[in-house]
Design an enzyme around this catalytic site. Sequence first.
Site, short mmCIF file in Angstrom:
data_model
loop_
_atom_site.label_atom_id
_atom_site.label_comp_id
_atom_site.label_asym_id
_atom_site.label_seq_id
_atom_site.Cartn_x
_atom_site.Cartn_y
_atom_site.Cartn_z
N ARG A 115 0.77 -1.17 0.07
CA ARG A 115 -0.03 -0.14 -0.02
C ARG A 115 0.92 1.11 -0.13
NH1 ARG A 115 -3.46 -2.61 -1.39
NH2 ARG A 115 -5.43 -3.34 -0.55
N HIS A 141 -0.78 0.27 -9.61
CA HIS A 141 -1.25 -0.77 -8.80
C HIS A 141 -1.73 -2.02 -9.69
CE1 HIS A 141 -3.69 -0.82 -4.92
NE2 HIS A 141 -3.70 -2.26 -5.25
P1 NAP Z 1 -1.69 -12.07 4.55
O1 NAP Z 1 -1.89 -13.37 4.11
O2 NAP Z 1 -2.70 -11.36 5.89
O3 NAP Z 1 -0.21 -11.69 5.14
C1 NAP Z 1 0.43 -10.56 5.89
C2 NAP Z 1 1.74 -10.68 6.36
O4 NAP Z 1 2.09 -9.55 7.01
C3 NAP Z 1 1.69 -11.84 7.45
O5 NAP Z 1 2.65 -12.69 7.66
C4 NAP Z 1 1.77 -10.91 9.05
O6 NAP Z 1 2.11 -11.67 9.89
C5 NAP Z 1 2.41 -9.94 8.34
N1 NAP Z 1 2.33 -8.56 9.34
C6 NAP Z 1 1.01 -7.76 9.63
N2 NAP Z 1 1.14 -6.93 10.30
C7 NAP Z 1 2.80 -6.93 10.76
C8 NAP Z 1 3.57 -6.27 11.58
N3 NAP Z 1 2.79 -5.36 12.11
N4 NAP Z 1 4.74 -6.57 11.69
C9 NAP Z 1 5.40 -7.87 11.17
N5 NAP Z 1 4.58 -8.56 10.20
C10 NAP Z 1 3.38 -8.09 10.05
O7 NAP Z 1 -1.80 -11.01 3.82
P2 NAP Z 1 -1.75 -11.17 2.06
O8 NAP Z 1 -2.60 -11.73 1.40
O9 NAP Z 1 -0.39 -11.75 1.84
O10 NAP Z 1 -1.45 -9.58 1.45
C11 NAP Z 1 -0.53 -8.67 1.85
C12 NAP Z 1 -1.02 -7.21 1.54
O11 NAP Z 1 -0.63 -7.35 -0.05
C13 NAP Z 1 -2.54 -6.73 1.29
O12 NAP Z 1 -2.72 -6.27 2.54
C14 NAP Z 1 -2.63 -5.77 0.46
O13 NAP Z 1 -2.25 -4.50 0.92
C15 NAP Z 1 -1.35 -6.13 -0.44
N6 NAP Z 1 -1.75 -6.36 -1.80
C16 NAP Z 1 -1.48 -5.70 -3.01
C17 NAP Z 1 -1.77 -5.86 -4.45
C18 NAP Z 1 -1.28 -4.96 -5.48
O14 NAP Z 1 -1.98 -5.30 -6.44
N7 NAP Z 1 -0.52 -3.88 -5.36
C19 NAP Z 1 -2.66 -6.98 -4.54
C20 NAP Z 1 -3.02 -7.84 -3.49
C21 NAP Z 1 -2.61 -7.58 -2.25
P3 NAP Z 1 1.58 -13.11 10.58
O15 NAP Z 1 2.03 -14.08 9.68
O16 NAP Z 1 2.36 -13.08 11.84
O17 NAP Z 1 0.00 -12.75 10.61
C1 GLV Z 2 -5.10 -5.08 -3.93
O1 GLV Z 2 -4.42 -4.19 -3.73
C2 GLV Z 2 -5.63 -5.97 -3.12
O2 GLV Z 2 -5.78 -5.67 -1.98
O3 GLV Z 2 -6.24 -7.02 -3.31
#
Ligand code: NAP
Ligand code: GLV
Length: 306
Positions: free
Chosen positions: A221, A269
């Site tokens: 983000r 994005h």
């Molecule tokens: P997820 O499965 O919820 O994974 C989040 C990870 O971040 C987990 O390993 C979590 O730790 C860690 N985390 C959260 N808070 C933390 C903190 N304070 N300190 C250290 N680690 C922390 O999420 P995801 O599906 O992988 O997605 C991640 C992010 O990618 C989304 O929230 C979104 O913002 C972004 N995203 C971007 C796009 C794009 O097109 N640019 C697309 C999709 C997603 P734990 O393992 O301990 O829970």
């Molecule tokens: C895109 O940024 C998502 O959070 O899926």
Amino acid sequence: MKITFCCTDIKPGPWIEDLRAALPDAEVSVWQPGDPQADYALVWAPPQQFMDEQPGLKAMFNMGAGVDGLLRLKLPAGVPVVRIEDAGMAVQMAEYVCHAVIRHFRELDVYEEDMARGAWTFRKPRVRSDFPVGVMGLGVLGQRVAQALAHFEFPVHGWSRSPRQQGGVTTYSGAQGLEEFLGASRVLVNLLPLTDETRDILNARTFSQLQAGAYVINVARGAHLVEQDLLDQIDAGHVAGATLDVFRTEPLPADHAFRRHPRIRLTPHASARTLHHDCLAQITGKIAALERGEALTGVVEGARGY
Ligand code: NAP
Ligand code: GLV
């Protein structure tokens, strides 16, 4: 069963049609103010009025992985928020990040510039072990990215909130693990959710703890990154450059300093797009599971913010 669709910037037509095909017994419609209570909702950037008028949902499905936009609203108490888990996004994220890391490591930009001015020159091969990659966030996307980078034999480090183990990845956790994680990393990939704890986490202090000649890839983000700090660190020479997919203001303003910066590569994005069929299959599968009384994965924990 009633399903309502309330998604800003997503054309409802194909979703309504495919939801009806997947769940023929369901009544599916695009949300209008004043509509009766639905059982399930598909949402992306809905207005507060939607939340106020739909307090009795059995579940609300966010049409993306990140729920930071949704959690800014006052949500109806007790309604589970379910986010997208992978659904074709993890492989896209792995492609995007590996591409950015390899492009930088192999100096492909420099070769392109050389070719454009008619040259035929070689760079001294860089040593892979000099480019350890740190992945912030070892969730659904971060794990896949870390695995893909390890496949290319980069040393990979990963940082998460709670301790995690992953083959081929050196892991760190919590605030106490951050400094060691950063010190072990030269390329930094951000895949954290945006929460109160992670906002502005890519800042001057973080960058200064990375190895010299650092490279920053932000695919999570825009509000994770203190933009001026990145520009300053590039000017100072500690950070060599960045690949950025997300921004504090989207679309990125035409006159933004990132737009014309020679060391910053940009995409709008687009690193991991929501894929219609994968996403629809995941959501309809989860609705069917809820109707059978089964527990779901991907349910957001409001208190931790993701
Ligand atoms: P997820 O499965 O919820 O994974 C989040 C990870 O971040 C987990 O390993 C979590 O730790 C860690 N985390 C959260 N808070 C933390 C903190 N304070 N300190 C250290 N680690 C922390 O999420 P995801 O599906 O992988 O997605 C991640 C992010 O990618 C989304 O929230 C979104 O913002 C972004 N995203 C971007 C796009 C794009 O097109 N640019 C697309 C999709 C997603 P734990 O393992 O301990 O829970
Ligand atoms: C895109 O940024 C998502 O959070 O899926």
